[in-house]
Design an enzyme around this catalytic site. Structure first.
Site, short mmCIF file in Angstrom:
data_model
loop_
_atom_site.label_atom_id
_atom_site.label_comp_id
_atom_site.label_asym_id
_atom_site.label_seq_id
_atom_site.Cartn_x
_atom_site.Cartn_y
_atom_site.Cartn_z
N ASN A 10 7.52 45.10 -2.86
CA ASN A 10 8.35 44.53 -1.80
C ASN A 10 8.07 43.03 -1.75
O ASN A 10 7.01 42.62 -1.30
CB ASN A 10 7.97 45.23 -0.48
CG ASN A 10 8.63 44.60 0.73
OD1 ASN A 10 9.53 43.77 0.60
ND2 ASN A 10 8.19 44.98 1.92
N TRP A 11 9.01 42.27 -2.23
CA TRP A 11 8.79 40.81 -2.33
C TRP A 11 8.96 40.08 -1.01
O TRP A 11 8.69 38.89 -0.91
CB TRP A 11 9.75 40.21 -3.36
CG TRP A 11 9.44 40.55 -4.77
CD1 TRP A 11 8.44 41.39 -5.23
CD2 TRP A 11 10.11 40.06 -5.94
NE1 TRP A 11 8.47 41.45 -6.60
CE2 TRP A 11 9.48 40.64 -7.07
CE3 TRP A 11 11.18 39.19 -6.14
CZ2 TRP A 11 9.90 40.37 -8.37
CZ3 TRP A 11 11.60 38.92 -7.44
CH2 TRP A 11 10.95 39.50 -8.54
N LYS A 12 9.49 40.76 -0.01
CA LYS A 12 9.73 40.13 1.30
C LYS A 12 10.54 38.84 1.14
O LYS A 12 11.41 38.78 0.27
CB LYS A 12 8.40 39.92 2.01
CG LYS A 12 7.57 41.22 2.02
CD LYS A 12 6.41 41.22 2.93
CE LYS A 12 5.73 42.58 2.85
NZ LYS A 12 4.59 42.69 3.72
N HIS A 96 10.95 49.28 7.47
CA HIS A 96 9.67 48.61 7.24
C HIS A 96 9.12 48.09 8.57
O HIS A 96 9.89 47.68 9.45
CB HIS A 96 9.88 47.45 6.26
CG HIS A 96 8.58 46.84 5.81
ND1 HIS A 96 7.89 45.93 6.58
CD2 HIS A 96 7.83 47.06 4.71
CE1 HIS A 96 6.77 45.60 5.96
NE2 HIS A 96 6.71 46.27 4.81
N GLU A 98 7.83 45.40 9.42
CA GLU A 98 8.23 44.03 9.78
C GLU A 98 9.64 44.00 10.37
O GLU A 98 9.95 43.19 11.22
CB GLU A 98 8.10 43.11 8.55
CG GLU A 98 6.64 42.81 8.28
CD GLU A 98 6.32 42.47 6.83
OE1 GLU A 98 7.24 42.20 6.05
OE2 GLU A 98 5.11 42.50 6.49
N GLU A 168 2.51 53.18 5.82
CA GLU A 168 1.99 51.82 5.83
C GLU A 168 1.38 51.50 7.19
O GLU A 168 2.10 51.09 8.12
CB GLU A 168 3.11 50.82 5.55
CG GLU A 168 3.76 50.97 4.21
CD GLU A 168 4.35 49.66 3.72
OE1 GLU A 168 3.97 49.24 2.63
OE2 GLU A 168 5.16 49.06 4.43
N GLY A 174 -0.72 43.02 4.64
CA GLY A 174 -0.93 41.58 4.48
C GLY A 174 -2.21 41.07 5.10
O GLY A 174 -2.39 39.87 5.28
N SER A 214 -1.99 46.20 1.71
CA SER A 214 -3.03 45.52 0.92
C SER A 214 -3.46 46.29 -0.32
O SER A 214 -4.65 46.33 -0.64
CB SER A 214 -4.23 45.18 1.81
OG SER A 214 -3.84 44.31 2.85
N GLY A 235 3.12 44.80 -1.32
CA GLY A 235 3.71 43.53 -0.88
C GLY A 235 3.15 42.37 -1.68
O GLY A 235 3.55 42.12 -2.82
N GLY A 236 2.16 41.71 -1.11
CA GLY A 236 1.59 40.48 -1.69
C GLY A 236 1.31 40.57 -3.19
O GLY A 236 1.70 39.67 -3.95
P1 PGA Z 1 0.95 44.09 1.51
O1 PGA Z 1 2.37 44.55 2.06
O2 PGA Z 1 0.71 44.79 0.20
O3 PGA Z 1 1.06 42.59 1.34
O4 PGA Z 1 -0.08 44.46 2.53
C1 PGA Z 1 2.78 45.89 1.97
C2 PGA Z 1 4.16 46.07 2.57
O5 PGA Z 1 4.44 45.41 3.58
O6 PGA Z 1 4.99 46.83 2.07
#
Ligand code: PGA
Length: 256
Positions: A10-12, A96, A98, A168, A174, A214, A235-236
């Protein structure tokens, strides 16, 4: 039950066109023909076409980070399932944390999105997870099952069987804090049991449940070795093709 491993990045809100294409080019080079795993990248809408040009015919598949539930209309800023399919997407992340937290996405909206996605050939990656306060108040089970139940409300078994679930925990996204493999496994098991009770053992056994929060090359191996963890939503670390490819490698050597 042998569930095919599933890893999604997930590149956000990261990467311009040039950056996105360079990233997937390198990813494709590093993972080669690794089709033992479903490998997906979810870039921002603006670069879906550009990424598609690079990944077409490779082992890397395309997903979107969000989608609207209406077919089309006056919904400024939104994107429909037909638009995503047109860009070559196979998957869409729905719910998600966020989106829930910063854009006030409700369980009702998530339910509408799931139903819309499932009326097409797109596959949804449904996210659930508790906040730190909820974990500390011992409400994990109640929260994640509540989210799951409301998101999947009125889904038939054939529809439900196409949902990919991502657990998640919000406090792990993050933050560099990962749930321990045991702690994640416990929640995955609770989610699978719910599927079993609400649908069937067979449906529960074939549903892929991913862990997200993470995930890094260093912790992927132990997480993926857990019985009910079938992959990761990253994500990251998915922004860096070297790290992302390492996570794929760790998963493949350790998937149960
Ligand atoms: P993260 O994000 O790996 O940076 O913690 C995961 C996600 O939000 O899907």
């Amino acid at each position: 039950m042998n569930r095919k491993a599933f890893i999604a990045g997930n590149w956000k809100m990261f990467k311009t066109r040039a950056e996105a294409q360079a990233t997937v080019r390198e990813l494709v080079r590093l993972v080669g023909d690794g089709r033992e795993v479903d490998l997906v990248v979810c870039p921002p809408f603006t670069v879906l076409w550009a990424v598609r040009e690079v990944v077409r015919g490779t082992a890397v598949q395309l997903g979107a980070q969000n989608v609207h539930w209406e077919e089309q209309g006056a919904y400024t800023g939104e994107v429909s399932v037909s638009m995503l399919l047109d860009c070559g997407c196979r998957y869409a992340i729905v719910g998600h944390s966020e989106r829930r937290q910063f854009f006030h996405e409700s369980d009702e909206a998530i339910n509408l999105k799931l139903k819309k996605v499932l009326s097409t050939e797109l596959l949804p990656i449904l996210c659930v997870g508790e906040s730190l306060e909820q974990r500390e108040a011992d409400q994990v089970q109640e929260v994640v099952l509540g989210q799951l139940e409301r998101a999947m409300k009125e889904l038939t078994a054939p529809q439900a069987s196409r949902v990919i679930i991502a657990y998640e925990p919000v406090w792990a996204i993050g933050t560099g804090k990962t749930a321990t493999p045991e702690l994640a496994q416990e929640v995955h098991c609770i989610l699978r049991r719910w599927l079993s009770n609400h649908y069937s053992d067979a449906l529960a056994a074939q549903t892929r449940i991913l862990y997200g929060g993470s995930v890094k090359p260093e912790n992927a191996r132990r997480l993926m070795a857990q019985e009910d963890i079938d992959g990761a939503l990253v994500g990251g670390a998915s922004l860096d093709p070297q790290l992302f490819a390492k996570i794929v490698k760790e998963t493949l050597t350790n998937i149960n």
